[in-house]
Enzyme design. Structure first.
Site, PDB file in Angstrom:
ATOM      1  NE  ARG A   2      88.029 -25.185  21.870  1.00  0.00           N
ATOM      2  CZ  ARG A   2      88.238 -26.481  21.698  1.00  0.00           C
ATOM      3  NH1 ARG A   2      87.257 -27.338  21.954  1.00  0.00           N
ATOM      4  NH2 ARG A   2      89.389 -26.935  21.268  1.00  0.00           N
ATOM      5  CG  ASP A   3      77.594 -24.018  21.726  1.00  0.00           C
ATOM      6  OD1 ASP A   3      76.814 -24.307  20.799  1.00  0.00           O
ATOM      7  OD2 ASP A   3      77.245 -23.354  22.734  1.00  0.00           O
ATOM      8  CB  ILE A   4      79.005 -19.237  23.822  1.00  0.00           C
ATOM      9  CG1 ILE A   4      79.585 -18.175  24.732  1.00  0.00           C
ATOM     10  CG2 ILE A   4      77.492 -19.302  23.917  1.00  0.00           C
ATOM     11  CD1 ILE A   4      79.212 -16.755  24.319  1.00  0.00           C
ATOM     12  CG  ASN A  39      69.032 -28.639  17.105  1.00  0.00           C
ATOM     13  OD1 ASN A  39      68.832 -29.851  17.167  1.00  0.00           O
ATOM     14  ND2 ASN A  39      69.766 -27.990  17.995  1.00  0.00           N
ATOM     15  CB  VAL A  72      71.943 -19.345  15.833  1.00  0.00           C
ATOM     16  CG1 VAL A  72      72.699 -18.454  14.847  1.00  0.00           C
ATOM     17  CG2 VAL A  72      72.278 -18.943  17.277  1.00  0.00           C
ATOM     18  CG  HIS A 113      74.344 -24.054  13.937  1.00  0.00           C
ATOM     19  ND1 HIS A 113      73.326 -23.169  13.613  1.00  0.00           N
ATOM     20  CD2 HIS A 113      73.991 -24.615  15.115  1.00  0.00           C
ATOM     21  CE1 HIS A 113      72.414 -23.200  14.559  1.00  0.00           C
ATOM     22  NE2 HIS A 113      72.789 -24.072  15.488  1.00  0.00           N
ATOM     23  CG  HIS A 139      74.874 -28.370  17.730  1.00  0.00           C
ATOM     24  ND1 HIS A 139      75.010 -27.504  18.788  1.00  0.00           N
ATOM     25  CD2 HIS A 139      73.775 -27.947  17.038  1.00  0.00           C
ATOM     26  CE1 HIS A 139      74.029 -26.603  18.750  1.00  0.00           C
ATOM     27  NE2 HIS A 139      73.267 -26.855  17.694  1.00  0.00           N
TER      28      HIS A 139
HETATM   29  P1  5GP Z   1      70.859 -24.109  17.995  1.00  0.00           P
HETATM   30  O1  5GP Z   1      70.109 -24.040  19.293  1.00  0.00           O
HETATM   31  O2  5GP Z   1      70.423 -22.998  17.040  1.00  0.00           O
HETATM   32  O3  5GP Z   1      70.889 -25.445  17.345  1.00  0.00           O
HETATM   33  O4  5GP Z   1      72.365 -23.824  18.373  1.00  0.00           O
HETATM   34  C1  5GP Z   1      72.880 -22.539  18.556  1.00  0.00           C
HETATM   35  C2  5GP Z   1      74.112 -22.689  19.390  1.00  0.00           C
HETATM   36  O5  5GP Z   1      74.844 -21.486  19.307  1.00  0.00           O
HETATM   37  C3  5GP Z   1      73.825 -22.937  20.873  1.00  0.00           C
HETATM   38  O6  5GP Z   1      74.403 -24.170  21.270  1.00  0.00           O
HETATM   39  C4  5GP Z   1      74.444 -21.737  21.574  1.00  0.00           C
HETATM   40  O7  5GP Z   1      75.058 -22.069  22.799  1.00  0.00           O
HETATM   41  C5  5GP Z   1      75.454 -21.245  20.544  1.00  0.00           C
HETATM   42  N1  5GP Z   1      75.714 -19.808  20.609  1.00  0.00           N
HETATM   43  C6  5GP Z   1      74.794 -18.829  20.709  1.00  0.00           C
HETATM   44  N2  5GP Z   1      75.398 -17.629  20.700  1.00  0.00           N
HETATM   45  C7  5GP Z   1      76.734 -17.861  20.596  1.00  0.00           C
HETATM   46  C8  5GP Z   1      77.877 -17.002  20.543  1.00  0.00           C
HETATM   47  O8  5GP Z   1      77.800 -15.782  20.571  1.00  0.00           O
HETATM   48  N3  5GP Z   1      79.085 -17.611  20.448  1.00  0.00           N
HETATM   49  C9  5GP Z   1      79.220 -18.976  20.387  1.00  0.00           C
HETATM   50  N4  5GP Z   1      80.451 -19.446  20.291  1.00  0.00           N
HETATM   51  N5  5GP Z   1      78.157 -19.810  20.433  1.00  0.00           N
HETATM   52  C10 5GP Z   1      76.932 -19.261  20.536  1.00  0.00           C
END
Ligand code: 5GP
Length: 120
Positions: A29-31, A87, A96, A100, A102
């Site tokens: 699950r996303d944080i 993304n 990150v 990944h 979403h």
């Molecule tokens: P991006 O912006 O790279 O497409 O998505 C990265 C996602 O990772 C974001 O939606 C963010 O909320 C999630 N995220 C960042 N750090 C953590 C973490 O430590 N744990 C979890 N579960 N999600 C994270």
């Protein structure tokens, strides 16, 4: 500790609410959820961005979509509908650098999905 933030989650060096794991991938699950269901589906292999995906990775990347379908079916929102997004780099909002998917579900999702962000 080496590796990306998500590799640390794979290695249980950082806690996460893990919902699925197999030999190639992990889902958790996303944080900072953007929908009632917001999962991240990642390969265990570190690939920084879509731009770094090679021909040899095509089965792995396809596998991530099959995991998305499996979770959507098992969690009961496959028929209702869901969104899968990846993304790539800064302008798309990637934060990150470990690819990944979403997986977003549980409400009517708006389209188009973006808001304009000033580029500085
Ligand atoms: P991006 O912006 O790279 O497409 O998505 C990265 C996602 O990772 C974001 O939606 C963010 O909320 C999630 N995220 C960042 N750090 C953590 C973490 O430590 N744990 C979890 N579960 N999600 C994270």
């Amino acid at each position: 500790m080496a590796g990306t933030l998500f590799t640390k989650i794979i290695n249980r060096e950082i806690p996460a609410d893990i919902v699925y794991e197999d030999e190639l991938s992990l889902a958790f699950r996303d944080i900072n959820p953007q929908a009632p269901v917001h999962l991240l589906i990642i390969p265990k292999q570190e690939i920084p961005t879509i731009n770094d995906i090679e021909l040899n990775d095509r089965e792995l990347v396809g596998h991530l979509f099959l995991v998305a379908k499996k979770l959507a079916t098992e969690m009961g929102f496959a028929e209702d509908g869901y969104r899968v997004v990846m993304n790539c780099n800064e302008s798309a909002g990637q934060t990150v650098f470990h690819i990944h998917l979403h997986l977003l579900a549980g409400k009517t999702l708006g389209w188009p999905p973006y808001t304009d962000r000033a580029k500085v």
